[in-house]
Write an enzyme that holds these catalytic residues in place. Structure first.
Site, PDB file in Angstrom:
ATOM      1  N   ASP A 114     -24.246  37.487  30.338  1.00  0.00           N
ATOM      2  CA  ASP A 114     -23.021  36.444  30.381  1.00  0.00           C
ATOM      3  C   ASP A 114     -22.983  35.587  31.946  1.00  0.00           C
ATOM      4  O   ASP A 114     -23.028  36.254  32.895  1.00  0.00           O
ATOM      5  CB  ASP A 114     -21.638  37.550  30.498  1.00  0.00           C
ATOM      6  CG  ASP A 114     -20.415  36.645  30.446  1.00  0.00           C
ATOM      7  OD1 ASP A 114     -20.249  35.340  30.543  1.00  0.00           O
ATOM      8  OD2 ASP A 114     -19.289  37.483  30.880  1.00  0.00           O
ATOM      9  N   ASP A 312     -20.906  27.793  29.740  1.00  0.00           N
ATOM     10  CA  ASP A 312     -20.547  29.295  29.553  1.00  0.00           C
ATOM     11  C   ASP A 312     -21.115  29.978  28.408  1.00  0.00           C
ATOM     12  O   ASP A 312     -21.382  29.301  27.275  1.00  0.00           O
ATOM     13  CB  ASP A 312     -18.975  29.627  29.314  1.00  0.00           C
ATOM     14  CG  ASP A 312     -18.610  31.043  29.175  1.00  0.00           C
ATOM     15  OD1 ASP A 312     -18.883  31.924  29.783  1.00  0.00           O
ATOM     16  OD2 ASP A 312     -17.840  31.289  28.259  1.00  0.00           O
TER      17      ASP A 312
END
Length: 431
Positions: A114, A312
């Site tokens: 992440d 992202d």
């Protein structure tokens, strides 16, 4: 009858995603490069136990994306304390996982990568409410709990010192996580990293129980980059495999060695309030050969409000603030030249006939990224429905962020060169 054929073809596509063909699940990671798998990969224990229709899976991804966007909105908004990991937002959204070995002797775990979080955490034995593979600290001779006097204890949310160890709590959605801050050796590919600081989950409650751990690739003090500066020099790249890839295997390459030399860069922007996020300067968007008319305020970087554009890895479909998305969508529809436009969940530009889609190009400072149809369209196996795989930020999320998401990143090498404050993108087939 047509709907039955459509759902059958959608189901066939999704079954092929879940089952795959001849996955090379046991291939060893080499050097400083880790294999990257989608959570629906046949190599992943987190894939659905029962086949789900492709349509239902898309609708679920949209719903989970909305939760993810709420998390990102909170990151750049008024909240001063950011969770060490985004439990529900990470786990319930389809995302990408890597293998890591923790402890001595090594225990293999799967961690979600992440780019918008910092720290790592793993579920542990004795955890109440945890599932999946659990890390057993008692079996590791190099495991060490961190006390409240440790400097790292000040870098986690809501630290408490009920005993000798540093504990902290996370709250998200209807769930909570209680964890202890710890250190142990983590091995990534063939690189051992001693004294790595991460959270050991002790208890989870609520509906968003995390089945896996998390590896934070942000820029904060507890991130992989910060803890391995001497080894990887705050540099990494990844190539995410397409959803349609048989084995779903991409790669996460750590450190400056072996990174692409022929790659175009755009500067990384710094937001002191949210230093972990990878902001870039999106200047304009081109549909086909036309640069669409977007108000400058919709793309402008503003550290005070958190507005701007980020890359992202945890969001699936690119979301643009409403004025930017509407401009892109309307020009896309105009160039497709098909009168009947339908919707599927949050996607408002879908077609039930074959289309010829224009390219969409993101124009960043110093770098253009042109997306081919595979990065722009989702469609059934038989081509019965085709949708533009982008959307506006949800109405109930006060988001000022444009999020370049992982579907639009697939089959590209993204190089994060933090020491030189730049992000590079190059086309690469990584399936």
């Amino acid at each position: 009858m047509t709907m039955r054929i459509l759902l059958f073809s959608l189901a066939l596509l999704y079954i092929s995603l879940v089952q795959g063909l001849n996955p090379k699940c046991e291939t060893s990671d080499q050097g400083s490069t880790l294999q990257v798998f989608h959570v629906y990969s046949p190599c992943s224990p987190f894939r659905p136990s029962k086949p789900v229709s492709w349509e239902d899976s898309v609708l679920k991804m949209q719903a989970d994306d909305q939760t993810r966007l709420q998390f990102l909105s909170n990151l750049v908004g008024k909240k001063s304390v950011v969770p060490i990991a985004s439990g529900r937002q990470i786990i319930q959204s389809p995302t990408y996982i890597v293998r890591a070995k923790i402890g001595t002797p090594a225990q293999t775990l799967l961690l979600a990568m992440d780019t918008s979080n910092d720290a790592a955490w793993v579920p542990s034995t004795g955890c109440v409410g945890c599932s999946s593979t659990l890390f057993a600290p008692i079996k590791s001779t190099t495991f060490k709990p961190l006390g409240c006097e440790a400097a790292q204890c000040k870098q986690v949310p809501n630290p408490t010192c009920g005993g000798s160890s540093c504990s902290f709590n996370l709250t998200y959605g209807g769930s909570t996580i209680a964890a202890n801050l710890s250190q142990d050796t983590i091995t990534l590919a063939t690189d051992p990293v001693p004294f790595y600081t991460f959270g050991i989950i002790q208890k989870t409650t609520g509906s968003s129980v995390p089945p896996q751990g998390l590896l934070g690739l942000g820029r904060g003090p507890l991130s992989l980059l910060s803890q391995t500066q001497n080894l990887y020099h705050s540099t990494f790249s990844y190539c995410l495999p397409s959803f349609k890839s048989v084995n779903f295997s991409g790669s996460l390459r750590l450190g400056p060695v072996g990174q692409p030399l022929r790659i175009k860069y755009t500067p990384l922007l710094k937001n002191p309030r949210r230093s972990s996020l990878y902001y870039v300067n999106l200047v304009a968007i081109r549909v086909g050969r036309k640069i669409v008319d977007i108000p400058p305020s919709a793309l402008a970087f503003n550290p005070t409000t958190g507005a701007g554009t980020i890359f992202d890895s945890g969001t699936v479909f690119t979301r643009l603030v409403a004025p930017a998305y509407i401009a892109v969508r309307d020009e896309f529809r105009r160039r497709v030249k098909v009168a009947t436009v339908t919707s599927l969940g949050g996607f408002d530009t879908c077609y039930s006939v074959p289309i010829v889609a224009p390219t969409i190009t993101f124009l960043f400072t110093g770098m253009n990224v042109t997306l081919p149809p595979d990065n722009l369209l989702i469609h059934s196996t038989a081509g019965s429905i085709t949708c533009l795989a982008m959307a506006a930020a949800p109405d109930n999320v006060n988001s000022v962020l444009n999020v370049i998401a992982n579907m639009q990143q697939q089959n590209h090498r993204l190089l994060f060169d933090v020491p030189n404050s730049r992000l590079g993108v190059a086309r690469e087939l990584c399936t």
